[in-house]
Scaffold this active site. Structure first.
Site, PDB file in Angstrom:
ATOM      1  CG  ASP A  93      -0.246  -0.025   2.524  1.00  0.00           C
ATOM      2  OD1 ASP A  93       0.979   0.211   2.560  1.00  0.00           O
ATOM      3  OD2 ASP A  93      -0.914  -0.253   3.544  1.00  0.00           O
ATOM      4  CG  ASP A 289      -5.928  -5.541   1.573  1.00  0.00           C
ATOM      5  OD1 ASP A 289      -6.527  -4.822   0.748  1.00  0.00           O
ATOM      6  OD2 ASP A 289      -5.676  -5.154   2.733  1.00  0.00           O
ATOM      7  CB  CYS A 327     -10.135 -27.214   7.382  1.00  0.00           C
ATOM      8  SG  CYS A 327      -8.591 -26.345   7.088  1.00  0.00           S
ATOM      9  CB  CYS A 329      -5.048 -26.122   7.578  1.00  0.00           C
ATOM     10  SG  CYS A 329      -5.618 -25.987   9.280  1.00  0.00           S
ATOM     11  CB  CYS A 332      -8.040 -28.893  10.531  1.00  0.00           C
ATOM     12  SG  CYS A 332      -8.826 -27.296  10.837  1.00  0.00           S
ATOM     13  CG  HIS A 358      -8.462 -23.084  10.556  1.00  0.00           C
ATOM     14  ND1 HIS A 358      -8.888 -24.139   9.792  1.00  0.00           N
ATOM     15  CD2 HIS A 358      -9.528 -22.246  10.685  1.00  0.00           C
ATOM     16  CE1 HIS A 358     -10.162 -23.970   9.487  1.00  0.00           C
ATOM     17  NE2 HIS A 358     -10.584 -22.830  10.013  1.00  0.00           N
TER      18      HIS A 358
HETATM   19 ZN    ZN Z   1      -7.910 -25.879   9.233  1.00  0.00          ZN
END
Ligand code: ZN
Length: 397
Positions: A93, A289, A327, A329, A332, A358
């Site tokens: 920015d 963003d 999920c 990730c 998780c 996550h």
């Molecule tokens: Zn996750």
């Protein structure tokens, strides 16, 4: 030589587009979400975590990096990509928003924004030329023009004056950007700030203009006219997500996006919730963003396929399940809600790290689903399902 910056729309679904944005550090699939790396770091995670989460581009904050450790130091160390160990695309920015929101005793004149540093009280003047020089030193793939962030709501007369000033500042930013331009990979020029030099660390940088105009359609149109006349690689919609109701934001996006060139990416700055993002995509936006996934993670608020979840709640104390069953990730796959609640309640730094891993994955997976839905023409269905999950209040607060 390859073009500095390019964009291709590959699929359309109503006003939504999916495509590819090519920058000096690689290709970004759009619509894309940019995790926010405020001070040269996305809070709580490493570059490796960002790659795992599927991030293709991140955002850096010029204000913070300019004041500490300094743009010239980062330039001497090879630019922001090398400094922070991230070799994929970066957008920065202009620093204006933080100068307004964090700076003390700020005053806006035609010259720029005068303010006192939130770190040590020192006085600074951020000019359009200076913001361009600082970003030349940082070397992101995409630099933003300095614009005026007017506190809303404001009288129409003030919005008009501010919109016109932002257009004049955009012209000064572009003039400076072109003045610094050239083919050599490392160039030095006299900086706008006397007594210093500017080092251009990314000679293939693109520069985006910003459309202002508050919530007044006529002023958005005026801003688009003036900004497009200057000519930038692409354009952003600024001045939203500053406390207005979501319906107002959607409406401004709806009448502003079609004013921008169809063959360039459109960036909606500072937005938003998963639902806000999908609503904006369906109105023709390609880039986003927001600090929400990272900031909320540190506060223990997690985004899941079933809605928002507040991990500190007592009902998770004995919950052996993952944060989000849908999920994949690292968090998780590895940890239970009970463990994550324990870490949060105990004030362990790992709680922030794991929640951030996550939340970023959730946002970036959502963007992948959005892109896929555009390809298959099913964005409306996805939008309805997110609306059902995310417009209701917190399920467990
Ligand atoms: Zn996750």
């Amino acid at each position: 030589m390859a073009p500095v910056f390019s964009f291709r729309v590959l699929h359309r679904d109503g006003s939504a587009r999916s495509g590819e944005m090519t920058t000096a550090h690689g290709v970004v699939q759009t619509p894309a979400f940019m995790p926010v790396g405020t001070q040269g770091a996305v809070k709580g995670v490493t570059s490796r975590d960002l790659l795992d989460a599927g991030a293709e581009i991140i955002l850096g904050n010029t204000y913070h990096l300019w004041l500490r450790p300094g743009d010239q130091r980062i330039a001497r160390l090879g630019g922001l990509h090398r400094f922070m160990g991230w070799d994929r695309p970066i957008l920065t920015d202009s620093g204006g928003f933080q100068a307004f929101s964090l700076g003390g005793q700020r005053a806006i004149t035609e010259a720029g924004i005068r303010f006192r540093s939130h770190l040590d009280g020192s006085e600074h003047l951020l000019t359009p030329e200076g913001a361009t020089d600082i970003q030349a030193g940082l070397g992101p793939d995409i630099a933003m023009v300095l614009d005026e962030c007017l506190a809303q709501p404001a009288p129409v007369g003030e919005v008009r004056a501010s919109t016109e000033r932002s257009a004049r500042w955009a012209r000064r930013c572009r003039d400076r950007f072109l003045q610094l331009g050239g083919p050599a990979p490392l160039r030095h020029a006299a900086a706008a700030d006397p007594g210093t030099t500017v080092t251009v660390t990314n000679a293939r940088q693109a520069q985006f203009g910003i459309i202002q105009g508050g919530t007044v359609p006529e002023l958005r149109a005026l801003s688009a006219d003036r900004t497009l006349a200057i000519g930038f690689e692409a354009y952003a919609i600024g001045g939203l997500s500053v406390g207005e109701p979501p319906e107002t934001m959607y409406s401004v996006v709806e009448y502003t996006a079609p004013l921008l060139p169809a063959d360039r990416p459109r960036y909606l700055m500072g937005v938003g919730t998963p639902l806000d993002i999908v609503e904006a995509v369906s109105r023709g936006i390609d880039l986003f963003d927001c600090v929400m996934p990272t900031r909320n993670a540190r506060n223990g608020q997690v985004f899941t396929s079933e809605g928002r979840l507040t991990i500190k709640n007592a009902k998770y104390a004995d919950d052996a399940g993952p944060l989000d069953p849908a999920c994949t990730c690292y968090t998780c796959r590895t940890y239970s809600r009970a463990y994550l609640r324990h870490l949060f309640v105990a004030g362990e730094i790992t709680a922030s790290v794991l929640n951030t891993v996550h939340n970023l994955r959730f946002y970036l997976d959502t963007m992948a689903r959005v892109r896929q839905a555009i390809v298959f023409g099913t964005l409306e269905t996805l939008k309805r399902s997110l609306r059902a999950t995310y417009s209701r209040p917190l399920s467990d607060s």
